[in-house]
Scaffold this motif. Structure first.
Motif, short mmCIF file in Angstrom:
data_model
loop_
_atom_site.label_atom_id
_atom_site.label_comp_id
_atom_site.label_asym_id
_atom_site.label_seq_id
_atom_site.Cartn_x
_atom_site.Cartn_y
_atom_site.Cartn_z
N GLY A 147 18.16 -15.37 8.03
CA GLY A 147 17.26 -14.44 8.71
C GLY A 147 17.00 -13.18 7.93
N GLY A 148 16.20 -12.27 8.53
CA GLY A 148 15.80 -11.05 7.85
C GLY A 148 16.36 -9.79 8.47
N GLU A 149 17.43 -9.92 9.28
CA GLU A 149 17.94 -8.72 9.97
C GLU A 149 18.62 -7.74 9.04
OE1 GLU A 149 20.77 -12.17 11.13
OE2 GLU A 149 18.65 -11.87 10.76
N TYR A 150 18.97 -8.17 7.84
CA TYR A 150 19.59 -7.24 6.88
C TYR A 150 18.61 -6.85 5.77
CZ TYR A 150 24.00 -7.91 9.24
OH TYR A 150 24.99 -7.91 10.19
N ASN A 151 17.33 -6.82 6.10
CA ASN A 151 16.32 -6.33 5.17
C ASN A 151 16.18 -4.82 5.31
OD1 ASN A 151 15.95 -9.02 4.72
ND2 ASN A 151 13.80 -9.08 5.30
N SER A 152 15.98 -4.15 4.20
CA SER A 152 15.71 -2.71 4.18
C SER A 152 14.28 -2.51 3.69
CB SER A 152 16.68 -1.98 3.24
OG SER A 152 18.01 -2.11 3.68
N ALA A 153 13.61 -1.51 4.23
CA ALA A 153 12.23 -1.26 3.80
C ALA A 153 11.88 0.20 4.00
CB ALA A 153 11.24 -2.15 4.57
N LEU A 154 10.93 0.66 3.20
CA LEU A 154 10.39 2.01 3.30
C LEU A 154 8.91 1.93 2.98
CD1 LEU A 154 11.06 5.06 3.68
CD2 LEU A 154 11.40 5.18 1.21
N ALA A 155 8.09 2.50 3.85
CA ALA A 155 6.64 2.48 3.65
C ALA A 155 6.13 3.89 3.43
CB ALA A 155 5.94 1.84 4.85
N LEU A 156 5.24 4.03 2.45
CA LEU A 156 4.68 5.33 2.09
C LEU A 156 3.16 5.27 2.11
CD1 LEU A 156 6.89 6.06 -1.05
CD2 LEU A 156 7.30 6.87 1.28
N ARG A 157 2.54 6.24 2.77
CA ARG A 157 1.09 6.39 2.71
C ARG A 157 0.76 7.28 1.52
NH1 ARG A 157 -2.51 5.37 6.73
NH2 ARG A 157 -0.81 5.43 8.25
N LEU A 158 -0.08 6.79 0.63
CA LEU A 158 -0.43 7.50 -0.60
C LEU A 158 -1.93 7.84 -0.54
CD1 LEU A 158 1.46 5.14 -3.07
CD2 LEU A 158 2.30 7.28 -2.07
N ARG A 159 -2.24 9.12 -0.51
CA ARG A 159 -3.64 9.57 -0.42
C ARG A 159 -4.08 10.13 -1.77
NH1 ARG A 159 -5.04 9.73 5.04
NH2 ARG A 159 -3.28 9.88 6.51
N GLY A 160 -5.20 9.64 -2.24
CA GLY A 160 -5.73 10.02 -3.53
C GLY A 160 -6.13 8.77 -4.28
N LEU A 161 -6.62 8.92 -5.50
CA LEU A 161 -7.07 7.77 -6.29
C LEU A 161 -5.88 7.10 -6.97
CD1 LEU A 161 -10.39 9.18 -7.82
CD2 LEU A 161 -10.08 7.68 -5.82
N MET A 162 -5.59 5.90 -6.54
CA MET A 162 -4.44 5.15 -7.03
C MET A 162 -4.77 4.40 -8.31
SD MET A 162 -1.41 3.69 -6.85
CE MET A 162 -0.84 4.11 -5.20
N GLN A 163 -3.88 4.47 -9.29
CA GLN A 163 -4.00 3.67 -10.49
C GLN A 163 -3.00 2.52 -10.37
OE1 GLN A 163 -3.87 5.73 -14.22
NE2 GLN A 163 -5.36 7.29 -13.60
N VAL A 164 -3.48 1.36 -9.94
CA VAL A 164 -2.60 0.22 -9.66
C VAL A 164 -1.83 -0.23 -10.91
CG1 VAL A 164 -2.50 -2.15 -8.82
CG2 VAL A 164 -4.01 -0.50 -7.71
N PRO A 165 -2.45 -0.31 -12.10
CA PRO A 165 -1.67 -0.70 -13.28
C PRO A 165 -0.50 0.25 -13.55
CG PRO A 165 -4.02 -0.89 -13.74
CD PRO A 165 -3.89 -0.18 -12.43
#
Length: 398
Positions: free
Chosen positions: A42-60
């Motif tokens: 199962g996935g109950e021991y998964n850790s995660a963090l989400a960030l909202r990034l505002r501005g022009l993102m350079q994916v590479p």
């Protein structure tokens, strides 16, 4: 007391490099998660963090930064396998981690949350890996959400803060085509695990064991009133309930703690134990908490699973005033911190309580007080804010 609570490092011999010609052992904390994963998955021991990034993102540049992060921290490219019946760590020399980009223009908060929650809950394969992943959701040309996820066996809360901080530095460097200015790591997690195994074996553990077996002798489960029967086999089905403690209440609680020469955490723990005693009708209350396990300087910037679980047990005497009870809990906390190196996994074996498939070992309620998440306000020219992820699992009753 402040030094103990802050986990400030003491001067000692440095952690030596592990022998990489031999199978690399798991730390005690990793060993328990390996067992639980093999037993229930199962996935109950998964850790995660989400960030909202505002501005022009350079994916590479972001992809390059993530790959540099994985190269820097061995934990992020570690998998696990059994050798002669024992679980071992396998540090992969290279992991080509891709950052998928999901297009979700104009998505509602509910749609975004559903996607993040699904990705967060997706299980990891500890044997195949990778045990760290990243996902970029494009909401608009100048707005993205970055989700960083990992299995708990290779990370913890403090590690996620380190990852985000260093990722911001690496992203800025990648945008400018230069090397990031990050200090060389003095050790890796596999070095710590090997050192811990050697250090906490034999006589070195006897004093810790003596304290904890005395402290937890005869411990009983907390019987909270519930609206339905406890299942015969514990599940992780649950939810998260958020609420705000009024500023005035928090200020008064902090003032009370200072007046009694203790900490806000201890005052909160004492209040919770009084509450649980009232709910359950019991007068012997054992509650879990965790310590960071980073009480050495070379561990402060490492990514890995360092946290250790402690059990705080207190007799609730209804003839005492709260300040008198707070004094008892304060001493319990100090004693527990003085013996915090005792691996919880070894403690469970030593106390030898009757196993119950419907419960966690030793306690079913955990009380934590987290520091504010260490997240930079900017990634180069991107503005950063944390995005909450809905949770539908609960490892403990509360």
């Amino acid at each position: 007391m402040r030094r103990r609570l802050a986990g400030q490092a003491q001067r000692s011999d440095p952690i030596p490099p592990a022998d990489r010609t031999e199978p690399l052992p798991l730390s005690f904390s990793q060993q328990r998660l390996w067992f639980l994963n093999e037993f229930q998955g199962g996935g109950e021991y998964n850790s995660a963090l989400a960030l909202r990034l505002r501005g022009l993102m350079q994916v590479p540049a972001l992809t390059a930064a993530v790959q540099e992060l994985v190269a820097r921290h061995e934990s992020l490219r570690t998998t696990f396998k059994e050798v002669d019946g024992k679980a071992t760590q396998v540090v992969q020399s290279v992991v080509d981690l891709v950052v998928p980009v999901v297009e979700l223009p104009g998505a509602t908060d509910a749609a975004l949350d559903a996607m993040l929650a699904a990705e967060h809950g997706s299980p990891f394969d500890l044997r195949r890996g990778p045990l760290f992943r990243a996902l970029l959701v494009r909401l608009a040309d100048d707005e993205h959400v970055l989700l960083l996820g990992a299995h708990h066996i290779v990370t913890d809360g403090a590690s996620m803060g380190v990852l985000v901080e260093e990722l911001g530095i690496l992203y800025a460097a990648a945008r400018q085509g230069r090397q990031a200015d990050l200090p060389v790591l003095p050790a890796q997690y596999a070095d710590f695990a090997s050192w811990q195994r050697n250090r906490l074996s034999g006589p070195a553990l006897d004093g810790e064991l003596d304290y904890w077996t005395r402290q937890l002798s005869g411990i009983s489960p907390l019987e909270l009133p519930t609206d339905r029967p406890r299942p015969q086999v514990r599940t992780t089905a649950g939810a998260m309930r958020n609420f705000v403690v009024p500023g005035e209440v928090a200020a008064r609680l902090g003032a009370l703690a200072r007046a009694q020469g203790t900490t806000l955490f201890t005052a909160l723990m004492a209040a919770c134990q009084v509450l649980f005693a009232r709910w359950s009708g019991q007068n012997d209350i054992a509650v879990g908490t965790v310590v960071t396990g980073r009480n050495r300087a070379e561990l402060e910037r490492l990514v890995g699973f360092f946290v250790n679980t402690l059990v705080l047990r207190a007799p609730v005497d209804r003839t005492q005033t709260f300040t008198e009870f707070l004094g008892t809990v304060s001493q319990t906390v100090l004693d527990a911190l003085a013996h915090q190196e005792m691996p919880f996994e070894r403690l469970v074996d030593a106390v030898q309580v009757e196993r119950d498939a419907s419960r966690n070992p030793l306690f079913d309620v955990m009380v934590l007080m987290h520091d504010e998440q260490r997240v930079p306000r900017t990634f180069s020219d991107l503005r950063v804010e944390i995005v909450d992820i809905s949770g539908h699992t609960a490892i403990f009753d509360i």
